[in-house]
Design a protein around this motif. Structure first.
Motif, PDB file in Angstrom:
ATOM      1  N   ALA A 196       0.931  -1.183   0.253  1.00 33.23           N
ATOM      2  CA  ALA A 196      -0.465  -0.014  -0.168  1.00 33.23           C
ATOM      3  C   ALA A 196       0.961   1.443   0.091  1.00 33.23           C
ATOM      4  CB  ALA A 196      -0.476   0.251   1.246  1.00 33.23           C
ATOM      5  N   GLY A 197       1.686   0.883   0.659  1.00 28.48           N
ATOM      6  CA  GLY A 197       2.873   2.279   0.925  1.00 28.48           C
ATOM      7  C   GLY A 197       3.347   2.655  -0.554  1.00 28.48           C
ATOM      8  N   VAL A 198       3.660   1.343  -1.094  1.00 30.49           N
ATOM      9  CA  VAL A 198       3.425   1.843  -2.202  1.00 30.49           C
ATOM     10  C   VAL A 198       3.318   1.816  -3.789  1.00 30.49           C
ATOM     11  CG1 VAL A 198       4.910   0.434  -4.550  1.00 30.49           C
ATOM     12  CG2 VAL A 198       6.517   0.025  -2.300  1.00 30.49           C
ATOM     13  N   ALA A 199       2.291   1.480  -3.351  1.00 25.13           N
ATOM     14  CA  ALA A 199       0.771   2.101  -4.289  1.00 25.13           C
ATOM     15  C   ALA A 199      -0.161   3.782  -3.812  1.00 25.13           C
ATOM     16  CB  ALA A 199      -0.156   1.093  -3.801  1.00 25.13           C
ATOM     17  N   ILE A 200       0.624   3.854  -2.872  1.00 20.39           N
ATOM     18  CA  ILE A 200       0.566   5.987  -2.107  1.00 20.39           C
ATOM     19  C   ILE A 200       1.666   6.155  -2.180  1.00 20.39           C
ATOM     20  CG2 ILE A 200       0.817   7.551  -0.627  1.00 20.39           C
ATOM     21  CD1 ILE A 200      -1.479   5.511   1.249  1.00 20.39           C
ATOM     22  N   LEU A 201       2.948   5.941  -2.806  1.00 20.65           N
ATOM     23  CA  LEU A 201       3.395   6.578  -3.748  1.00 20.65           C
ATOM     24  C   LEU A 201       3.747   7.009  -5.041  1.00 20.65           C
ATOM     25  CD1 LEU A 201       6.814   7.811  -2.643  1.00 20.65           C
ATOM     26  CD2 LEU A 201       7.560   5.395  -3.333  1.00 20.65           C
ATOM     27  N   GLY A 202       2.640   5.640  -5.711  1.00 20.35           N
ATOM     28  CA  GLY A 202       2.621   6.207  -7.120  1.00 20.35           C
ATOM     29  C   GLY A 202       1.361   6.859  -7.174  1.00 20.35           C
ATOM     30  N   LEU A 203       0.555   7.179  -6.516  1.00 20.97           N
ATOM     31  CA  LEU A 203      -1.037   7.440  -6.197  1.00 20.97           C
ATOM     32  C   LEU A 203      -0.079   9.333  -6.062  1.00 20.97           C
ATOM     33  CD1 LEU A 203      -3.395   5.915  -5.042  1.00 20.97           C
ATOM     34  CD2 LEU A 203      -3.827   7.239  -7.055  1.00 20.97           C
TER      35      LEU A 203
END
Length: 188
Positions: free
Chosen positions: A56-63
């Protein structure tokens, strides 16, 4: 002032609204999971939550990257003149300062988490499929230094999110200036 939605010209676009709400809800959820998982005893459940937290942290970084790119390419609507003139100067500075700090922490929190995970020797395999490169070399000493920084920056982000929400609610319920309508999905 009127409590109806802000005029269409003062509204954010659909993409900005979607990115705002998806990122906001993801950050709140991830903070909750992070807070919960750190209190669990060592177990398969805790390991699973740590992996989900990293994903989720990686997804948040992408978002966050998408949101920043969108923001840079699409100037946000200015505060309505009547709202801006009613705000004391300190509130205008706080408005801009909180937004800038939020954007900074959208990147700092996941990057420090990634660095901590790498330094601790636990690689991130996004969704269990895509191995990400280590952000820093494995180093127990560096991991111990980064661990509290990830927590502190996450708490700072949570505090700023709470402040942002409180300000939005103040504008809606106290000032009744329709400002919150700029970031709500349009009604058909």
């Amino acid at each position: 002032m009127n409590t109806s939605a802000a005029p269409a010209t003062a509204r954010y676009g659909a993409t900005a609204i979607a990115l705002h709400w998806v990122l906001g809800l993801a950050i709140v959820a991830l903070f909750g999971v992070g807070w919960y998982m750190t209190g669990l005893p060592f177990s398969p459940q805790r390991l699973k939550l740590y992996n989900w937290h990293k994903w989720a942290g990686v997804a948040i970084l992408g978002l966050s990257a998408m949101r920043l790119a969108w923001r840079l390419a699409n100037r946000p609507p200015a505060l309505p003149a009547e709202v801006q003139s009613a705000m004391p100067r300190w509130q205008q500075l706080a408005h801009h300062g909180v937004h800038h700090l939020l954007y900074a922490l959208f990147f700092v929190v996941p990057l420090v988490g990634w660095a901590y995970s790498s330094a601790a020797g636990f690689p991130i395999v996004f969704l269990g499929l895509i191995p990400l490169p280590d952000f820093v070399p494995a180093s127990p000493a560096l991991a111990e230094t980064l661990k509290p920084w990830h927590a502190w920056t996450a708490y700072a982000l949570a505090g700023l999110v709470a402040l942002h929400v409180a300000a939005a609610l103040k504008h809606h319920f106290v000032d009744r200036d329709g400002l919150i309508g700029r970031m709500l999905p349009a009604r058909p």
